[in-house]
Design a protein around this motif. Structure first.
Motif, mmCIF file in Angstrom:
data_model
loop_
_atom_site.group_PDB
_atom_site.id
_atom_site.type_symbol
_atom_site.label_atom_id
_atom_site.label_comp_id
_atom_site.label_asym_id
_atom_site.label_seq_id
_atom_site.Cartn_x
_atom_site.Cartn_y
_atom_site.Cartn_z
ATOM 1 N N PRO A 188 -5.667 7.988 3.608
ATOM 2 C CA PRO A 188 -5.855 8.944 2.511
ATOM 3 C C PRO A 188 -6.474 10.220 2.762
ATOM 4 O O PRO A 188 -6.358 11.110 2.072
ATOM 5 C CB PRO A 188 -7.160 8.361 1.617
ATOM 6 C CG PRO A 188 -7.523 7.156 2.615
ATOM 7 C CD PRO A 188 -6.308 6.975 3.712
ATOM 8 N N SER B 205 2.506 3.763 -3.655
ATOM 9 C CA SER B 205 2.242 4.739 -4.516
ATOM 10 C C SER B 205 2.363 5.884 -3.789
ATOM 11 O O SER B 205 2.100 7.359 -4.377
ATOM 12 C CB SER B 205 0.688 4.640 -4.882
ATOM 13 O OG SER B 205 -0.174 4.684 -3.580
ATOM 14 N N SER C 63 2.316 12.083 -5.536
ATOM 15 C CA SER C 63 1.419 13.360 -5.360
ATOM 16 C C SER C 63 2.300 14.655 -5.291
ATOM 17 O O SER C 63 1.933 15.663 -5.670
ATOM 18 C CB SER C 63 0.404 13.286 -4.431
ATOM 19 O OG SER C 63 1.059 13.360 -3.002
ATOM 20 N N GLU D 10 0.714 -1.129 0.092
ATOM 21 C CA GLU D 10 -0.153 0.017 0.024
ATOM 22 C C GLU D 10 0.735 1.298 0.004
ATOM 23 O O GLU D 10 0.415 2.392 -0.294
ATOM 24 C CB GLU D 10 -0.905 -0.253 1.206
ATOM 25 C CG GLU D 10 -2.206 0.779 1.222
ATOM 26 C CD GLU D 10 -3.252 0.457 2.184
ATOM 27 O OE1 GLU D 10 -4.186 1.371 2.127
ATOM 28 O OE2 GLU D 10 -3.016 -0.336 3.155
ATOM 29 N N HIS E 176 -4.930 8.751 -1.201
ATOM 30 C CA HIS E 176 -4.654 7.436 -1.219
ATOM 31 C C HIS E 176 -3.611 6.800 -0.157
ATOM 32 O O HIS E 176 -3.144 7.447 0.601
ATOM 33 C CB HIS E 176 -3.590 7.227 -2.752
ATOM 34 C CG HIS E 176 -2.639 7.752 -2.628
ATOM 35 N ND1 HIS E 176 -2.409 9.198 -2.999
ATOM 36 C CD2 HIS E 176 -1.313 7.488 -2.673
ATOM 37 C CE1 HIS E 176 -1.031 9.426 -3.057
ATOM 38 N NE2 HIS E 176 -0.361 8.471 -2.746
#
Length: 182
Positions: free
Chosen positions: A54, A26, A30, A23, A50
């Motif tokens: 999040p 990613s 951003s 998880e 996310h």
């Protein structure tokens, strides 16, 4: 992570840890390409959208995630080394506080209350002092008291004293998704 409280056992710790590491892959996208003030504003103010947290900023998520990793890898170590009598540990991730402690366990007459943190070396002594104070004041009833912390926080040559019946464990957090110990 969906649930802030989990039961970690030898049977599920590897899968939960691997899922958590997956998880995290990613996180950071951003802020890719940002620098200077726009980067700082994004890190401190923009909701991530996310990952395991999040609805918080990257800065706040990083704090929570790093402490969660200390819990996951620290409990994995405890389950592997068998130095404590417990077969399962109730843990709280993020900033939840339903049990009063980050880590709890019980088996027969044995009980455990534990705190976990992940800090920069400059904050280690203060954070450790706060955890010790909490365990002394609120966990006197526990037969086992524990502090888990990231192994790169204490100063070079630091030797944890298991003072006042409180065990200190320096936890190594591997960069890969494998389950690592202390």
């Amino acid at each position: 992570m969906q649930q802030p409280v989990r039961i970690l056992t030898a049977d599920n710790i590897a899968a939960i840890t691997a899922s958590f590491h997956k998880e995290l892959e990613s996180i950071g996208k951003s802020v890719a390409g940002l620098s200077g003030l726009p980067l700082l504003i994004a890190v401190k103010r923009a909701r991530m959208g996310h990952g395991p947290y999040p609805d918080v900023t990257l800065f706040e998520a990083a704090n929570r995630i790093m402490s969660d990793l200390v819990i996951l890898h620290g409990v994995a170590h405890l389950l592997q080394d068998g130095s404590l009598p417990f077969r399962e540990y109730k843990v709280e991730f993020g900033n939840e506080d339903r049990n009063g402690f980050d880590i709890c366990a019980s088996l027969g007459e044995n009980t455990l209350a534990g705190e976990a943190f992940n800090v920069a070396p400059s904050f280690f002594r203060g954070k450790k002092r706060t955890a010790l104070k909490k365990l002394r004041a609120k966990a006197a009833h526990a037969t086992h008291r524990l502090i888990l912390f990231n192994d790169d926080a204490p100063p070079t040559g630091y030797v944890a004293r298991n003072e006042e019946g409180i065990r200190q464990v320096a936890v190594h957090i591997p960069i890969s998704a494998s389950v690592g110990g202390a």
